[in-house]
Design an enzyme around this catalytic site. Structure first.
Site, mmCIF file in Angstrom:
data_model
loop_
_atom_site.group_PDB
_atom_site.id
_atom_site.type_symbol
_atom_site.label_atom_id
_atom_site.label_comp_id
_atom_site.label_asym_id
_atom_site.label_seq_id
_atom_site.Cartn_x
_atom_site.Cartn_y
_atom_site.Cartn_z
ATOM 1 N N ASP A 1 -3.194 6.995 -3.888
ATOM 2 C CA ASP A 1 -3.135 5.711 -3.202
ATOM 3 C C ASP A 1 -1.864 5.680 -2.344
ATOM 4 O OD1 ASP A 1 -3.655 3.044 -2.569
ATOM 5 O OD2 ASP A 1 -2.728 2.269 -4.400
ATOM 6 N N GLU B 1 -0.597 6.482 3.151
ATOM 7 C CA GLU B 1 -0.666 6.363 4.624
ATOM 8 C C GLU B 1 0.558 6.967 5.318
ATOM 9 O OE1 GLU B 1 -1.422 3.956 2.413
ATOM 10 O OE2 GLU B 1 -3.571 4.262 2.698
ATOM 11 N N ASP C 1 -8.545 -1.761 0.463
ATOM 12 C CA ASP C 1 -8.486 -3.119 -0.090
ATOM 13 C C ASP C 1 -9.356 -4.108 0.670
ATOM 14 O OD1 ASP C 1 -6.731 -2.041 -1.889
ATOM 15 O OD2 ASP C 1 -4.932 -2.798 -0.878
HETATM 16 O O1 MIG Z 1 -0.062 -2.231 -3.200
HETATM 17 O O2 MIG Z 1 -2.179 0.468 -7.317
HETATM 18 O O3 MIG Z 1 -5.768 0.154 -2.535
HETATM 19 O O4 MIG Z 1 -6.890 0.182 -5.064
HETATM 20 O O5 MIG Z 1 -5.392 -0.964 -7.155
HETATM 21 C C1 MIG Z 1 -1.258 -2.118 -3.884
HETATM 22 C C2 MIG Z 1 -2.506 -0.858 -7.038
HETATM 23 C C3 MIG Z 1 -1.425 -0.737 -4.395
HETATM 24 C C4 MIG Z 1 -3.640 -0.449 -3.458
HETATM 25 C C5 MIG Z 1 -4.965 0.198 -3.689
HETATM 26 C C6 MIG Z 1 -5.642 -0.452 -4.856
HETATM 27 C C7 MIG Z 1 -4.777 -0.321 -6.078
HETATM 28 C C8 MIG Z 1 -3.419 -0.968 -5.817
HETATM 29 N N1 MIG Z 1 -2.790 -0.357 -4.647
#
Ligand code: MIG
Length: 800
Positions: free
Chosen positions: A407, A410, A485
């Site tokens: 996650d 980016e 998200d």
């Molecule tokens: O700032 O890890 O897209 O699936 O549950 C949020 C917490 C960070 C974004 C991800 C989401 C995940 C969440 N993350």
């Protein structure tokens, strides 16, 4: 200041006339008087690469997107010089290069029709601030042309009239038309006059695509640096264009384990251990199939990657094993930010080895993410990827975790302008040092790749499973992905449908959305409708941010639970069908989901359709996308289709009303299809498959179907231990003939097929298996036209 426009800037520069031409096997170079060189590489008869330099010197030729496994070779190549142009001819394409200004026109070699032509062609703007150029290309839109692709853009299928930007971006609660979001896939396919071609602009800088938006009959694309470097991919079938692009940027390096095609349950966050167990037990208690359970960031110690919060998870190894004994694979999240903490070994090691990204003038790239202030590994350095991959040893080999979820890659940074690294951050880029302007779009891809490397190593002899949020072209080689998200609204259900189709058209089939929506909370109806769509996505997972309430299949009352169970069960029954589609994707680069335009481009009715799609080769699905619906209108593609629920045969090529109460949805099966099914299992491998169900849909005429199977995990299939069944169905007025041809050395556990004959127009009076008449009793033939026979048959005759 770099303008976000292709034309309005007045400082555009253009190539002048050609003064030199050279040919080196398949690489043709044209030099203009003002120092521009155009290099045309013939990769295949249908794939030409166009590359330009404005300085007379090309950059080191390196791409993260193009795979070394891509097919190469052409049957024909000829170059002729004319007064005003050079003409390059391959077996599929004719390419004109204008001597005046290097402009390109491309024609179908078969019938000489114009496919694609430069308007201004290559032009550029010098960038004093950063050095290099803003490189641009513009082409004349052909009459009636439409455009598709570009990865995860949350917009209608046809991109005509719109402009897009490619810059991988953390986009919490994005919505329709938000641009850019998480992925950069600078590839589109165009379609006009029943012919399709594609353009892959392999440039990792911030890039733009304009489809008749800035100027009505012009398409253009440009990037804030790097080279004008694009691949022209000719079809004329859109499916060939997509397959060729996928071949170029890579098919998945191996099949996923079959369990990964099961249902996954996720939330931010399930903790402590007792909560995780409560969830998994509930699945078994309510008999809702599920194969994977996720641990989001709270499983870690202070959000430090590769650590555990020992208060919530005192003995991860034991827990993971207990979950595994109950059929659950544990998947954990791993983010790129490494907490600045001298007592944290991963940080210490990264620092000692000099693996973290640095700013232009020397300081480390420091940014705030979940753990607080962090440094970030430079995943564009192969040595860093190696190190990273080895960090997974304990998680995977010792503890038994089966998958990793990347996650925030980016990379996302909190509370800063641009939500990511600043432009000046330095990257190795495989020994081609550069700034973040060039590396940004591939950072997440390289993190997922490093993760994949680790999983592949430590899961051996089993197959790895990785899921990533950020991606660039080619990321599909290593990992699956989700659409980030999203929000629990009806419009987002539609967006999820569009994104999954678009990703599949962009070479990346292993995708799905957060079912039910990540932000906010769905009501039961929305959740049920979303599950119905989700079971047809290659990756099928419920996920939510948790702070808006529960989002498990049982969270909305018994009626909804029953609907959700019913559809997840359908997913599990269809596993061999989906696995076969995945195998075709991994083997032949055929997308798992086919938008109607991809399925039948010759039918203009399909060019603007959004909701309907073909799942695999034979199943047509269409979600219900609004509340209180008892059904919907939808377009049925040309051909005849059986209603999945009623077996009613309907004629396509027109819109139909289709009934679909909340416990149903529009699903159709193409006539002549043979659909393989497994019994319902609570997780993959729960049962030994002792019979393969084949749903046979009668057709007057011929149709072929395939069933691919193997050990469901491991690598033996690569050595030939797979089972591939080719079925040829031939229906006549008074007879149905099915031939089977089997290849591969894998021996399936079942001995028999159970055939269920749908739409048979006659009463059976005689059955022959391999030329021998078999009594009905032996075939267990019964009134509803089901019969059981050996899987070894080669030719079956069912006669009136
Ligand atoms: O700032 O890890 O897209 O699936 O549950 C949020 C917490 C960070 C974004 C991800 C989401 C995940 C969440 N993350």
């Amino acid at each position: 200041m770099i303008l976000n426009t292709e034309l309005e800037y007045k400082g555009n520069l253009f190539p002048s006339k050609i003064i030199n031409y050279e040919k080196n096997i398949n690489v043709l170079s044209f030099t203009s008087e003002n120092g521009v060189i155009l290099q045309v590489t013939v990769r295949r008869d249908s794939i030409l690469r166009f590359r330009y330099t404005t300085t007379g010197i090309f950059e080191n030729d390196f791409s993260y997107a193009i795979t070394k496994y891509a097919s190469r070779g052409y049957n024909h190549l000829e170059v002729v010089e004319k007064d005003d142009k050079y003409i390059i001819t391959t077996a599929k394409l004719i390419c004109h290069v204008s001597k005046v200004d290097l402009r390109i026109s491309l024609f179908d070699a078969k019938d000489n029709t114009l496919i694609c032509e430069d308007e201004l062609g290559f032009h550029w703007e010098e960038s004093y601030e950063y050095g290099g150029d803003v490189v641009k290309m513009s082409k004349t839109a052909q009459p009636g042309e439409s455009y598709y692709g570009l990865g995860d853009k949350p917009v209608d299928n046809n991109l005509k009239g719109k402009r897009f930007q490619n810059w991988v971006t953390d986009s919490y609660a994005y919505g329709r038309d938000t641009d850019p979001i998480y992925k950069t896939i600078p590839f589109y396919t165009a379609l006009h006059n029943k012919k399709s071609y594609g353009i892959f602009f392999d440039n990792t800088f911030r890039s733009y695509f304009d489809f008749c938006h800035e100027r009505r009959n012009i398409t253009s694309f440009w990037a804030h640096g790097g080279e004008m470097n694009y691949y022209f991919i000719y079809g004329p079938e859109m499916s060939e264009v997509v397959a060729n692009y996928t071949d170029l940027t890579g098919k998945p390096h191996q099949l996923p384990p079959l369990w990964a095609l099961g249902y996954h349950q996720c939330k931010w966050s399930y903790y402590p251990e007792s909560n995780v167990k409560e969830i998994t037990s509930k699945f078994r208690e309510l008999k809702i199939p599920c194969d994977a359970i996720y641990l989001d960031i709270d499983y870690m110690d202070g959000f430090r990657c590769f650590t555990w919060n020992k208060e919530y998870f005192p003995d991860p190894k034991r827990m993971v094993k207990e979950l595994a004994d109950d059929g659950f694979k544990t998947i954990v999240i791993i983010d790129p930010g490494i907490k600045i903490d001298m007592d944290y070994s991963v940080f210490k090691e990264g620092l000692d080895k000099d693996y973290f990204c640095k700013r232009a003038d020397g300081p480390y790239m420091k940014g705030k993410v979940w753990p607080g202030e962090c440094y970030f590994p430079d995943f564009t350095n192969p040595e860093v990827r190696d190190w990273w991959s080895n960090l997974f040893r304990e998680l995977i080999e010792e503890i038994g975790v089966k998958g990793v979820w990347n996650d925030m890659n980016e990379p996302a940074v909190m509370d800063v302008p641009g939500k990511s690294f600043p432009d000046d951050v330095r990257h190795d880029y495989e020994g081609n040092p550069c700034s973040h302007r060039k590396a940004h779009n591939v950072y997440g891809m390289q993190m997922a790749r490093a993760t994949y490397q680790g999983l592949k190593k430590f899961s051996y002899p089993k197959r790895p499973f990785v899921i990533t949020r950020a991606a660039y072209s080619g990321t599909q080689r290593y990992t699956s992905s989700w659409t980030g998200d999203n929000v629990a609204t009806w419009d987002h259900l539609t967006i999820a449908n569009l994104q999954a189709q678009r990703m599949c058209m962009s070479g990346f089939s292993f995708v799905g959305s957060d079912i039910g929506g990540f932000a906010e909370q769905p009501n039961g109806e929305l959740y049920a409708r979303w599950i119905q769509l989700g079971i047809f996505h290659p990756f099928c997972r419920t996920h939510s941010s948790g702070d808006h309430g529960d989002q498990e299949p049982w969270a909305f009352g018994d009626t909804i639970t029953d609907v959700v169970r019913k559809f997840i069960e359908i997913r599990y029954q269809l596993l061999p069908y989906l696995y076969t589609a995945f195998w075709r994707y991994a083997e032949e680069a055929i997308p798992i989901l086919k938008s109607l335009v991809l399925y039948d481009q010759a039918d203009p009715q399909t060019h603007y359709r959004n909701d309907e799609f073909v799942f695999g080769e034979k199943i047509l699905a269409c979600p219900v996308t609004g509340p209180n619906q008892k059904g919907r209108r939808m377009y049925i593609p040309i051909g005849k289709w059986y209603n999945f629920w009623t077996d009613e045969l309907i004629k396509g090529g027109q819109e139909h009303w289709v009934d679909a109460d909340l416990d149903s949805m529009p699903i159709f099966v193409k006539e002549g299809a043979i659909i393989p099914k497994y019994p319902i299992q609570q997780y993959v491998g729960e049962k030994t498959i002792d019979e393969l169900i084949l749903d046979v849909y009668y057709k007057l005429g011929k149709e072929t179907s395939q069933v691919y199977e193997d050990a469901t995990d491991g690598y033996d299939y690569i050595k030939g231990r797979y089972s591939l069944r080719d079925f040829n169905l031939h229906g006549k007025k008074d007879e149905l003939i099915i031939q089977q041809h089997k290849t591969g050395k894998y021996i399936t556990t079942y001995k028999t097929f159970k055939l269920r004959l749908h739409g048979l127009p006659f009463k059976i009076s005689k059955i022959e298996v391999d030329n021998v008449e078999i009594p009905f009793s032996k075939l267990k033939l019964n009134g509803d036209n089901t019969l059981t026979l050996t899987k070894e048959f080669t030719e079956l005759h069912i006669m009136a």
